[in-house]
Design a protein around this motif. Structure first.
Motif, PDB file in Angstrom:
ATOM      1  N   GLY A 269       0.827  -1.216   0.000  1.00 28.70           N
ATOM      2  CA  GLY A 269       0.000   0.000   0.000  1.00 28.70           C
ATOM      3  C   GLY A 269       0.854   1.256   0.000  1.00 28.70           C
ATOM      4  O   GLY A 269       1.925   1.268  -0.600  1.00 28.70           O
ATOM      5  N   TYR A 271      -3.170   2.360   1.262  1.00 33.38           N
ATOM      6  CA  TYR A 271      -4.448   2.591   0.607  1.00 33.38           C
ATOM      7  C   TYR A 271      -5.473   3.135   1.601  1.00 33.38           C
ATOM      8  O   TYR A 271      -5.381   2.893   2.802  1.00 33.38           O
ATOM      9  CB  TYR A 271      -5.011   1.291   0.016  1.00 33.38           C
ATOM     10  CG  TYR A 271      -4.104   0.591  -0.965  1.00 33.38           C
ATOM     11  CD1 TYR A 271      -3.804   1.162  -2.197  1.00 33.38           C
ATOM     12  CD2 TYR A 271      -3.550  -0.651  -0.660  1.00 33.38           C
ATOM     13  CE1 TYR A 271      -2.970   0.522  -3.105  1.00 33.38           C
ATOM     14  CE2 TYR A 271      -2.725  -1.310  -1.559  1.00 33.38           C
ATOM     15  CZ  TYR A 271      -2.429  -0.719  -2.775  1.00 33.38           C
ATOM     16  OH  TYR A 271      -1.607  -1.355  -3.674  1.00 33.38           O
ATOM     17  N   ASN A 304     -11.714   0.436  -8.198  1.00 35.00           N
ATOM     18  CA  ASN A 304     -10.620   1.410  -8.069  1.00 35.00           C
ATOM     19  C   ASN A 304     -11.131   2.796  -7.704  1.00 35.00           C
ATOM     20  O   ASN A 304     -10.403   3.604  -7.120  1.00 35.00           O
ATOM     21  CB  ASN A 304      -9.814   1.477  -9.370  1.00 35.00           C
ATOM     22  CG  ASN A 304      -8.819   0.346  -9.484  1.00 35.00           C
ATOM     23  OD1 ASN A 304      -8.358  -0.199  -8.485  1.00 35.00           O
ATOM     24  ND2 ASN A 304      -8.478  -0.024 -10.708  1.00 35.00           N
ATOM     25  N   ARG A 309      -4.656   6.060  -3.148  1.00 34.78           N
ATOM     26  CA  ARG A 309      -3.305   5.557  -2.911  1.00 34.78           C
ATOM     27  C   ARG A 309      -2.626   6.385  -1.812  1.00 34.78           C
ATOM     28  O   ARG A 309      -1.573   6.975  -1.976  1.00 34.78           O
ATOM     29  CB  ARG A 309      -2.470   5.575  -4.188  1.00 34.78           C
ATOM     30  CG  ARG A 309      -1.205   4.721  -4.075  1.00 34.78           C
ATOM     31  CD  ARG A 309      -0.402   4.718  -5.360  1.00 34.78           C
ATOM     32  NE  ARG A 309      -1.021   3.959  -6.419  1.00 34.78           N
ATOM     33  CZ  ARG A 309      -0.977   2.636  -6.518  1.00 34.78           C
ATOM     34  NH1 ARG A 309      -0.345   1.928  -5.596  1.00 34.78           N
ATOM     35  NH2 ARG A 309      -1.565   2.021  -7.519  1.00 34.78           N
ATOM     36  N   SER A 310      -3.270   6.457  -0.697  1.00 36.05           N
ATOM     37  CA  SER A 310      -2.738   7.149   0.487  1.00 36.05           C
ATOM     38  C   SER A 310      -3.663   6.803   1.643  1.00 36.05           C
ATOM     39  O   SER A 310      -4.755   6.273   1.435  1.00 36.05           O
ATOM     40  CB  SER A 310      -2.699   8.672   0.278  1.00 36.05           C
ATOM     41  OG  SER A 310      -4.013   9.165   0.051  1.00 36.05           O
ATOM     42  N   LEU A 326      -7.633   5.430  -7.513  1.00 42.97           N
ATOM     43  CA  LEU A 326      -6.867   4.544  -8.393  1.00 42.97           C
ATOM     44  C   LEU A 326      -7.497   4.472  -9.779  1.00 42.97           C
ATOM     45  O   LEU A 326      -6.820   4.159 -10.757  1.00 42.97           O
ATOM     46  CB  LEU A 326      -6.796   3.132  -7.795  1.00 42.97           C
ATOM     47  CG  LEU A 326      -6.010   2.949  -6.495  1.00 42.97           C
ATOM     48  CD1 LEU A 326      -5.831   1.474  -6.194  1.00 42.97           C
ATOM     49  CD2 LEU A 326      -4.641   3.624  -6.565  1.00 42.97           C
TER      50      LEU A 326
END
Length: 684
Positions: A269, A271, A304, A309-310, A326
């Motif tokens: 990750g 995520y 997605n 992505r954090s 994503l």
């Protein structure tokens, strides 16, 4: 010595600059801003913003300070001692540094007395009073009170070992200041070296395991205390393990497996997963869900769209912020009071379920991105509901719901204000011409391109400085791109070209005089041949309004008649959507036609256009009720039209560029100011 009285001011300025330059982190920056806002109340005073009706307080940044809102709720300003300082009775501000004592005593000084009491009960007191260098993330009194009773009971009644383990998990065996708490850092806790996850956000908020640090950098002789707003627990599972063990996420688990994304959610990750619950899946029409689940591309886009992505902890959100998923598009992550929101909706039911590779927030609504939708789904709930219903009534729903690549021109609801489309075969034909073959993007369309419609016509693309138009209709919003189709939201109902300019004029009885004049001037072939013309077509009323003598002279002079008609014809196709405040077009005869738009009405040489955008295969016709005349020359002060005097200006410039010209510059000025210069005209 006379400058010494400036030294205190210089010292203060250097102190402020030094403090600003030492701001090593977003937290330090926002703390400095709070200091600046509070300094009028004395030294070491910080301005705090508290959300009305709650106990939540924040150091303030510029945006929060001027908006006076956090999470959409009004705030109350209070002025308190900055971290590490205290008030002295009778003195202004917070002049005294807090006495440096051990961690146990510091807990009492920073109102973490419940943690202090539990440290006694768990026999942790000797350790945090003794030698060493510790960091204690101490839950506030309110954090302990917020724990469910059964959890709290199990902690304090199990011969103290569970409570000791819990407290040790809040500790690190070294001193960590806020500057050391870097975004994405992990530190080994004093409970089995289990990881503590730090996130230091750009708005100055710092979290540990998604618990917000509410009192930071409280120094002690044997370490550092940071007060946090919740009791944290050890993290052992990754995100996918949550899916495996929670029945409420069973549908999501199945969808992830079908999309082949299991391995990704087990990877490092980090995520943020907005996890749809069973309830969320049940709200989606069965046909829609079946279609998406059976389409690997749409399913992957759907999933997605739920992932960042954090790691985004809920306590770090103070206002709506667009975040990239994503899937590649943005998701508005915000808050409304205590509720965390997505795209403005409070659909999050559980927050901050932290895993080793990210965080999960449970949501009770499935988020379907445009890229997973059919064109019909793109249109539903938007500003084109009238057009959508017309497409359905015309039997075109299968086209808009299928997998055939296409692009729909969907007029805004307001475009139908003066249009009455009855359910006829002509209406169906018109609507089929609002559907283009192939999936297009407005970003790759080009001027002069032709697009094929389902109705069998070809539509032209016109690129203007201020607009992109397809025939008479111009794109009014960004593309909405679906799985197989794209929707262009447009400003008008399309009027497809039906015949040449000459055909258009012949078919309309309003132009019988103009048609006769065109035939008399021998221009019929010109207006029938392939080309790109903009015709400002005077109606019969326009010719009747002319003085009879002038009208008779015009009709009796073929050359003059030809020039008049050509003066009403531009050398390109210019629809009303391409006309801005400073637009002009070159006519077939004469210098230029000036166009403008005022109160939604187009003007050509100050003559209003009564009806715009009658499309023809070789141009466009705009209806005028007056014969258009050349504009008089513009006057600047007492000088004549600049364009008429261009030759003189060029000569004057040439004279000034040579030594002889400089000598005779006063002669040039006399020429420019002479009466003959003011009446010069460019030869035709």
């Amino acid at each position: 010595m006379k400058h010494l009285h400036h030294l205190p001011f210089i010292a203060l300025a250097l102190s402020v600059i030094g403090t600003l330059s030492a701001a090593k982190s977003p937290y330090q920056s926002v703390l400095q801003h709070s200091r600046i806002r509070g300094r009028q109340h004395g030294p070491n005073v910080c301005a705090m913003q508290q959300i009305q009706g709650t106990d939540k307080k924040y150091f303030t940044n510029c945006k929060q300070w001027y908006h006076r809102k956090i999470c959409g709720k009004p705030t109350v300003i209070s002025y308190e001692c900055c971290p590490g300082y205290e008030r002295i009775h009778g003195e202004r501000g917070c002049p005294a540094a807090l006495p440096l004592v051990n961690i146990y005593k510091t807990l009492g000084m920073v109102s973490a007395t419940t943690t202090q009491i539990y440290s006694d009960r768990a026999e942790l007191k000797p350790e945090i009073e003794g030698p060493g260098s510790f960091t204690f993330f101490a839950p506030s009194n309110e954090a302990w009170a917020a724990l469910p009773v059964e959890i709290l009971d199990s902690l304090v009644s199990n011969v103290n070992i569970e409570l000791l383990n819990a407290l040790h998990y809040h500790m690190v065996n070294k001193r960590l200041s806020s500057d050391d708490l870097k975004h994405g850092a992990t530190f080994n806790s004093m409970y089995q070296d289990s990881d503590l996850h730090i996130h230091h956000y750009p708005n100055g908020i710092v979290t540990v395991n998604c618990a917000r640090l509410v009192k930071t950098d409280q120094h002690a002789t044997n370490g550092m205390v940071h007060v946090i707003d919740r009791v944290i627990t050890a993290i052992t599972n990754d995100i996918h393990s949550f899916l495996d063990t929670d029945d409420d996420l069973e549908n999501l688990r199945t969808a992830v497996a079908m999309a082949g994304m299991t391995t990704m959610l087990e990877s490092e990750g980090p995520y943020t997963l907005f996890a749809p619950t069973k309830e969320a899946f049940e709200k989606i029409p069965r046909a829609t869900l079946t279609r998406i689940l059976s389409d690997p591309v749409a399913l992957k886009d759907l999933l997605n769209y739920h992932i960042l992505r954090s790691i985004q902890c809920s306590e770090a959100i103070v206002a709506g912020t667009p975040m990239e998923t994503l899937q590649g598009t943005m998701l508005e992550v915000g808050c409304n009071g205590k509720d965390m929101t997505l795209n403005g909706k409070a659909i999050i039911t559980r927050k901050d379920q932290l895993g080793t590779n990210g965080v999960i927030h449970y949501i009770n609504e499935l988020l379907i991105p445009d890229s997973a939708k059919t064109v019909l789904e793109l249109a539903q709930g938007s500003a084109v509901t009238t057009a959508t219903q017309l497409f359905i009534d015309a039997g075109l729903e299968p086209n808009l719901s299928g997998s055939e690549p296409l692009t729909v021109l969907a007029p805004l609801n307001e475009a139908f204000k003066d249009v009455n489309l009855a359910a006829t075969s002509e209406t169906r034909k018109l609507l089929r011409n609002h559907i283009l073959k192939g999936q297009h993007s407005s970003k790759v369309l080009y001027h002069g391109q032709t697009l094929d419609t389902l109705g069998g016509l070809q539509l032209r693309v016109f690129i203007y400085r201020n607009n992109l138009c397809i025939e008479n209709t111009c794109i009014a919003a960004h593309d909405k791109t679906g799985r197989f189709g794209t929707m262009f939201i447009v400003d008008k109902v399309l009027t497809p070209p039906m015949g040449t300019v000459m055909d258009v004029l012949k078919e309309d009885s309003r132009f019988s005089t103009l048609v006769g004049a065109i035939q008399r001037a021998g221009l019929t072939e010109l207006l029938n041949q392939k080309g790109s013309y903009t015709v400002f077509a005077p109606t019969n009323d326009a010719f009747r309004a002319m003085p009879s003598g002038e009208y008779n002279r015009l009709m009796g002079n073929t050359r003059q008649l030809t020039n008049m008609i050509k003066f009403h014809m531009g050398e390109e196709v210019l629809v009303s959507g391409g006309i801005g405040s400073q637009t002009w077009i070159k006519p077939l005869h004469g210098e230029k036609l000036e166009l403008s738009v005022r109160n939604s009405t187009v003007f050509v040489n100050k003559v209003p256009v009564a009806e715009a955008d009658i499309m023809a295969t070789n141009g466009v016709v705009h209806v005028v009720h007056s014969v258009v005349q050349p504009l008089p020359p513009k006057v600047l002060g007492d000088r004549a039209d600049v364009s008429a005097g261009q030759t003189v200006f060029r000569r004057a410039a040439a004279m000034r560029s040579s030594p002889q010209g400089v000598k005779n510059d006063h002669l040039s000025q006399k020429v420019l100011e002479s009466s003959s210069s003011r009446t010069m005209r460019r030869p035709q």
